[in-house]
Design a protein around this motif. Structure first.
Motif, PDB file in Angstrom:
ATOM      1  N   ILE A 224       0.946  -1.141  -0.049  1.00 15.27           N
ATOM      2  CA  ILE A 224       0.180  -0.011  -0.082  1.00 15.27           C
ATOM      3  C   ILE A 224       0.957   1.307   0.031  1.00 15.27           C
ATOM      4  CG2 ILE A 224      -1.976   1.368   1.119  1.00 15.27           C
ATOM      5  CD1 ILE A 224      -2.410  -1.580   0.302  1.00 15.27           C
ATOM      6  N   CYS A 228      -3.653   6.300   1.467  1.00 18.76           N
ATOM      7  CA  CYS A 228      -5.024   5.623   1.542  1.00 18.76           C
ATOM      8  C   CYS A 228      -6.047   6.592   2.206  1.00 18.76           C
ATOM      9  CB  CYS A 228      -4.696   4.468   2.490  1.00 18.76           C
ATOM     10  SG  CYS A 228      -6.116   3.422   2.867  1.00 18.76           S
ATOM     11  N   CYS A 231     -11.288   3.615   2.896  1.00 18.89           N
ATOM     12  CA  CYS A 231     -12.736   3.775   2.397  1.00 18.89           C
ATOM     13  C   CYS A 231     -13.197   2.041   2.406  1.00 18.89           C
ATOM     14  CB  CYS A 231     -12.884   3.946   0.743  1.00 18.89           C
ATOM     15  SG  CYS A 231     -11.898   2.841  -0.392  1.00 18.89           S
ATOM     16  N   CYS A 234     -11.160  -2.237  -0.468  1.00 20.27           N
ATOM     17  CA  CYS A 234     -10.177  -3.697  -0.795  1.00 20.27           C
ATOM     18  C   CYS A 234     -10.400  -4.709   0.326  1.00 20.27           C
ATOM     19  CB  CYS A 234      -8.823  -3.374  -0.712  1.00 20.27           C
ATOM     20  SG  CYS A 234      -8.435  -2.489   0.910  1.00 20.27           S
ATOM     21  N   CYS A 249      -4.482   1.398   5.451  1.00 18.07           N
ATOM     22  CA  CYS A 249      -4.564  -0.008   5.131  1.00 18.07           C
ATOM     23  C   CYS A 249      -3.362  -1.018   5.307  1.00 18.07           C
ATOM     24  CB  CYS A 249      -5.166  -0.264   3.655  1.00 18.07           C
ATOM     25  SG  CYS A 249      -5.580  -1.808   3.013  1.00 18.07           S
ATOM     26  N   SER A 266      -9.324  -6.014  -6.146  1.00 15.89           N
ATOM     27  CA  SER A 266      -9.033  -4.810  -5.123  1.00 15.89           C
ATOM     28  C   SER A 266      -8.258  -3.418  -5.730  1.00 15.89           C
ATOM     29  CB  SER A 266      -8.209  -5.488  -3.902  1.00 15.89           C
ATOM     30  OG  SER A 266      -8.996  -6.814  -3.604  1.00 15.89           O
ATOM     31  N   ALA A 267      -7.256  -3.864  -6.269  1.00 16.25           N
ATOM     32  CA  ALA A 267      -6.498  -2.658  -6.630  1.00 16.25           C
ATOM     33  C   ALA A 267      -7.458  -1.915  -7.594  1.00 16.25           C
ATOM     34  CB  ALA A 267      -5.183  -3.097  -7.559  1.00 16.25           C
ATOM     35  N   CYS A 270      -9.709   0.654  -5.765  1.00 17.00           N
ATOM     36  CA  CYS A 270      -9.316   1.576  -4.983  1.00 17.00           C
ATOM     37  C   CYS A 270      -9.382   2.848  -5.626  1.00 17.00           C
ATOM     38  CB  CYS A 270      -7.844   1.459  -4.598  1.00 17.00           C
ATOM     39  SG  CYS A 270      -7.018   2.547  -3.695  1.00 17.00           S
ATOM     40  N   GLU A 273      -6.014   4.534  -6.016  1.00 16.79           N
ATOM     41  CA  GLU A 273      -4.804   3.695  -6.712  1.00 16.79           C
ATOM     42  C   GLU A 273      -3.814   3.712  -5.906  1.00 16.79           C
ATOM     43  OE1 GLU A 273      -4.700   5.485 -10.474  1.00 16.79           O
ATOM     44  OE2 GLU A 273      -6.643   4.923 -10.998  1.00 16.79           O
ATOM     45  N   ILE A 275      -2.943   0.777  -4.008  1.00 14.33           N
ATOM     46  CA  ILE A 275      -2.644  -0.762  -4.019  1.00 14.33           C
ATOM     47  C   ILE A 275      -1.820  -1.072  -5.105  1.00 14.33           C
ATOM     48  CG2 ILE A 275      -3.647  -3.156  -3.829  1.00 14.33           C
ATOM     49  CD1 ILE A 275      -6.206  -1.876  -2.716  1.00 14.33           C
TER      50      ILE A 275
END
Length: 281
Positions: A224, A228, A231, A234, A249, A266-267, A270, A273, A275
């Protein structure tokens, strides 16, 4: 020679007569305007009890456009008591002939009960505070009190006679009716959906032309970056790998990295962005 002088004398007298006549007419016109066109004030019957004062005011608002909104009364009584009383009241601005009934309070009662009326005067001022215009009306106090106590015309009757009444505009709307041909009768509407046998072939062809499913892969490393916004997107997709705290995260220590498609999902979910990952070779 004598004839010429006589003619000149007659011409001079004619011109002089015209000048005099014009001057007289001008003076007469000014006098008539002064007598009949100047502002006037009429004392009316008040409905506000002992401290009430009602009056009607008329003026040429075409020549003197203004909004009058205050009345003042000043008693000058040098040889008796009270020697001087000033009282005023505000009212809603009036832009044309009007009558109003105001409450002047206890000070007006002092004026009504004053002594030495023969030597005192009362001045009434009708004021436009906005336009800086004041009209003055002077009375002997005794005469004012006589008119005040004898007043029998109401404010309503004054306004009915002189006040400006704005009538509401009436708008007439033309109505029209149209006669059209009836709509043509058509067959029952057919929905183009997959469950309808008539369109089953179209959906089958679309399914056959769809892109093949992506092959899963293993991830060598996932991390990560800064930024972040916690939210929880992920962790909602892959909680075995991602742990969202109050501030950032984290990647779980024993996170499984064999499901690269879920890490990729998951990426992509996000919003900032942060991840990042690398595929295993």
């Amino acid at each position: 020679m004598n004839t010429t002088l006589l003619a000149m004398g007659i011409a001079f007298l004619v011109v002089l007569g015209l000048v005099v006549n014009l001057g007289v007419l001008s003076l007469l016109s000014g006098a008539l305007h002064f007598l009949f066109a100047r502002p006037s004030l009429e004392i009316l019957k008040s409905e506000n009890g002992e401290s009430g004062f009602a009056f009607g005011f008329r003026w040429n608002n075409a020549r003197e456009p203004a909004s009058f909104d205050q009345v003042k009364l000043r008693l000058f009584n040098p040889f008796a008591k009270p020697t001087q009383v000033d009282v005023s009241a505000d009212f809603a601005g009036q832009t044309s002939d009007f009558g109003v009934d105001v409450n002047l309070g206890p000070a007006f009662t002092e004026i009504l009960n004053s002594t030495g009326l023969d030597n005192s005067t009362l001045q009434i001022e009708v004021v436009s505070k906005k336009d800086g215009i004041t009209h003055y009306f002077n009375y002997k106090t005794r005469k004012f009190l006589e008119n005040f106590r004898a007043a029998n015309k109401s404010v309503a009757s004054f306004n009915e006679k002189y006040g400006y009444v704005k009538t509401k505009p009436v708008y007439h709307q033309t109505t029209r009716s149209f006669i059209a041909d009836p709509l043509p009768q058509t067959a029952e509407k057919i929905l183009k959906i997959q469950s309808n046998p008539a369109f089953a072939g179209a959906f089958t062809a679309a399914a056959d032309s769809a892109a093949p499913a992506q092959e899963n892969f293993t991830v060598a490393k996932v991390w990560i970056e800064d930024g972040c916004i916690v939210c929880n997107a992920c962790e909602g997709i892959y909680p075995e790998v991602f742990e969202v705290t109050d501030t950032t995260c984290l990647i779980r220590p024993d996170a499984p990295l064999n499901d690269g498609l879920k890490i990729l999902e998951s990426a992509e979910a996000c919003p900032v962005e942060v991840i990042k990952f690398t595929k295993a070779s």
